[in-house]
Design a protein around this motif. Structure first.
Motif, PDB file in Angstrom:
ATOM      1  N   PHE A 198      -2.710  -4.695  -9.794  1.00 15.14           N
ATOM      2  CA  PHE A 198      -3.872  -4.863 -10.463  1.00 15.14           C
ATOM      3  C   PHE A 198      -4.929  -3.562 -10.225  1.00 15.14           C
ATOM      4  O   PHE A 198      -5.187  -3.148 -11.016  1.00 15.14           O
ATOM      5  CB  PHE A 198      -4.548  -6.155  -9.792  1.00 15.14           C
ATOM      6  CG  PHE A 198      -5.902  -6.392 -10.763  1.00 15.14           C
ATOM      7  CD1 PHE A 198      -5.910  -7.110 -11.843  1.00 15.14           C
ATOM      8  CD2 PHE A 198      -7.104  -5.960 -10.146  1.00 15.14           C
ATOM      9  CE1 PHE A 198      -7.041  -7.498 -12.694  1.00 15.14           C
ATOM     10  CE2 PHE A 198      -8.358  -6.301 -10.966  1.00 15.14           C
ATOM     11  CZ  PHE A 198      -8.125  -7.043 -12.266  1.00 15.14           C
ATOM     12  N   TYR A 199      -5.012  -3.167  -8.914  1.00 14.30           N
ATOM     13  CA  TYR A 199      -5.769  -2.107  -8.460  1.00 14.30           C
ATOM     14  C   TYR A 199      -5.223  -0.763  -9.008  1.00 14.30           C
ATOM     15  O   TYR A 199      -5.880   0.126  -9.576  1.00 14.30           O
ATOM     16  CB  TYR A 199      -5.941  -1.898  -6.886  1.00 14.30           C
ATOM     17  CG  TYR A 199      -6.959  -1.031  -6.895  1.00 14.30           C
ATOM     18  CD1 TYR A 199      -8.545  -1.245  -6.766  1.00 14.30           C
ATOM     19  CD2 TYR A 199      -6.530   0.255  -6.231  1.00 14.30           C
ATOM     20  CE1 TYR A 199      -9.135  -0.290  -6.495  1.00 14.30           C
ATOM     21  CE2 TYR A 199      -7.679   1.216  -5.861  1.00 14.30           C
ATOM     22  CZ  TYR A 199      -8.887   1.140  -6.187  1.00 14.30           C
ATOM     23  OH  TYR A 199      -9.967   1.832  -6.140  1.00 14.30           O
ATOM     24  N   THR A 200      -3.633  -0.565  -9.136  1.00 13.64           N
ATOM     25  CA  THR A 200      -3.223   0.434  -9.483  1.00 13.64           C
ATOM     26  C   THR A 200      -3.537   0.596 -11.053  1.00 13.64           C
ATOM     27  O   THR A 200      -3.571   1.734 -11.439  1.00 13.64           O
ATOM     28  CB  THR A 200      -1.515   0.461  -9.287  1.00 13.64           C
ATOM     29  OG1 THR A 200      -1.517   0.383  -7.796  1.00 13.64           O
ATOM     30  CG2 THR A 200      -0.865   1.730  -9.970  1.00 13.64           C
ATOM     31  N   CYS A 201      -3.576  -0.538 -11.702  1.00 12.47           N
ATOM     32  CA  CYS A 201      -3.848  -0.326 -13.091  1.00 12.47           C
ATOM     33  C   CYS A 201      -5.143   0.353 -13.350  1.00 12.47           C
ATOM     34  O   CYS A 201      -5.564   1.308 -14.264  1.00 12.47           O
ATOM     35  CB  CYS A 201      -3.589  -1.753 -13.755  1.00 12.47           C
ATOM     36  SG  CYS A 201      -3.949  -1.522 -15.538  1.00 12.47           S
ATOM     37  N   LEU A 202      -6.200  -0.332 -12.570  1.00 13.74           N
ATOM     38  CA  LEU A 202      -7.532   0.191 -12.880  1.00 13.74           C
ATOM     39  C   LEU A 202      -7.585   1.764 -12.234  1.00 13.74           C
ATOM     40  O   LEU A 202      -8.670   2.366 -12.662  1.00 13.74           O
ATOM     41  CB  LEU A 202      -8.541  -0.623 -11.924  1.00 13.74           C
ATOM     42  CG  LEU A 202      -8.407  -2.131 -12.341  1.00 13.74           C
ATOM     43  CD1 LEU A 202      -9.287  -3.269 -11.288  1.00 13.74           C
ATOM     44  CD2 LEU A 202      -8.920  -2.208 -13.675  1.00 13.74           C
ATOM     45  N   LYS A 261       0.854  -1.359  -0.062  1.00  8.90           N
ATOM     46  CA  LYS A 261       0.014   0.081   0.067  1.00  8.90           C
ATOM     47  C   LYS A 261       0.904   1.196   0.157  1.00  8.90           C
ATOM     48  O   LYS A 261       1.887   1.274   0.834  1.00  8.90           O
ATOM     49  CB  LYS A 261      -0.852  -0.061   1.051  1.00  8.90           C
ATOM     50  CG  LYS A 261      -1.849   1.123   1.162  1.00  8.90           C
ATOM     51  CD  LYS A 261      -2.876   0.989   2.536  1.00  8.90           C
ATOM     52  CE  LYS A 261      -3.764   2.088   2.525  1.00  8.90           C
ATOM     53  NZ  LYS A 261      -3.490   3.383   2.912  1.00  8.90           N
ATOM     54  N   ASP A 262       0.462   2.034  -0.863  1.00  7.39           N
ATOM     55  CA  ASP A 262       1.392   3.545  -1.195  1.00  7.39           C
ATOM     56  C   ASP A 262       2.751   3.312  -1.713  1.00  7.39           C
ATOM     57  O   ASP A 262       3.568   4.307  -1.451  1.00  7.39           O
ATOM     58  CB  ASP A 262       1.266   4.399   0.299  1.00  7.39           C
ATOM     59  CG  ASP A 262      -0.188   4.420   0.815  1.00  7.39           C
ATOM     60  OD1 ASP A 262      -0.979   4.666   0.094  1.00  7.39           O
ATOM     61  OD2 ASP A 262      -0.530   4.560   1.777  1.00  7.39           O
ATOM     62  N   ASP A 263       3.054   2.196  -1.988  1.00  4.72           N
ATOM     63  CA  ASP A 263       4.503   2.135  -2.746  1.00  4.72           C
ATOM     64  C   ASP A 263       4.252   2.642  -4.145  1.00  4.72           C
ATOM     65  O   ASP A 263       3.415   2.511  -4.610  1.00  4.72           O
ATOM     66  CB  ASP A 263       4.849   0.502  -2.747  1.00  4.72           C
ATOM     67  CG  ASP A 263       5.471  -0.131  -1.676  1.00  4.72           C
ATOM     68  OD1 ASP A 263       5.588   0.593  -0.280  1.00  4.72           O
ATOM     69  OD2 ASP A 263       5.809  -1.487  -1.638  1.00  4.72           O
ATOM     70  N   PRO A 264       5.683   2.784  -4.666  1.00  2.75           N
ATOM     71  CA  PRO A 264       5.478   3.534  -6.080  1.00  2.75           C
ATOM     72  C   PRO A 264       4.769   2.589  -6.958  1.00  2.75           C
ATOM     73  O   PRO A 264       5.221   1.304  -6.759  1.00  2.75           O
ATOM     74  CB  PRO A 264       6.907   4.054  -6.070  1.00  2.75           C
ATOM     75  CG  PRO A 264       7.770   3.988  -5.025  1.00  2.75           C
ATOM     76  CD  PRO A 264       7.066   3.048  -3.935  1.00  2.75           C
TER      77      PRO A 264
END
Length: 181
Positions: free
Chosen positions: A177-181, A164-167
């Motif tokens: 997966f969520y970052t892509c969305l 969580k909150d990583d670059p």
């Protein structure tokens, strides 16, 4: 907006209402918006503390290779969706007409899943985790079935570490997966 900030009553007009902003809700909202719909997403978690199950998941998704045999993939999907081949029948049996329609749609669209994610973000990547979940089902090998795991790092070494909150460049699994969305 926090829960306390909502008025006692409110009125919104929208073409599509998506309930929940996890992976499925995000995919539904993106697909509807891409087709020109006015989309409203409602989520029960407060925005300042939002952390969906999708972000905590393994980030795996099903995306058979596009060069696989579509008819065989449909047979494999029918074996999954009908429930007939599952001795424990956790999902229950679907009526055959519904299972057949679902299998046909799956065979048509599932091979596009990876490309769809990469269209959202060209930096997104996935690594193959395994093939068919049910190798004894008809078409398991010939269907080019695969399960992929999401990554921006190119690896899946940190699937059990909180990201969580990583670059973005180092995220893997559900966070990727969520970052892509």
């Amino acid at each position: 907006m926090s829960r306390n900030a909502f008025p006692e009553s409110w009125d919104y007009k929208t073409d599509i209402l998506v309930v929940g902003f996890g992976g499925a809700g995000a995919c539904a909202a993106i697909a509807a918006a891409d087709r020109g719909a006015d989309v409203l997403i409602v989520e029960k978690q407060a925005e300042d503390g939002y952390y969906s199950n999708t972000r905590m998941s393994g980030g795996a998704f099903h995306s058979p290779r596009p060069d696989g045999n579509r008819d065989v993939l449909e047979a494999y999907a029918l074996a999954m969706f009908s429930g007939d081949n599952l001795p424990w029948k956790l999902e229950g049996e679907l009526p055959s007409a519904i299972a057949s329609e679902l299998a046909a749609a799956w065979a048509e669209y599932a091979p596009q899943n990876l490309a769809w994610m990469q269209d959202l973000d060209p930096e997104y990547s996935a690594v193959e985790e395994r093939g068919a979940a049910f190798p004894e089902f008809p078409g398991a090998d010939e269907s080019a079935y695969r399960v992929l795991r999401s990554t921006y790092s190119g690896e899946i070494n940190n699937k059990n570490r909180c990201q969580k909150d990583d670059p973005k460049s180092v995220t893997e699994s559900g966070e990727a997966f969520y970052t892509c969305l």
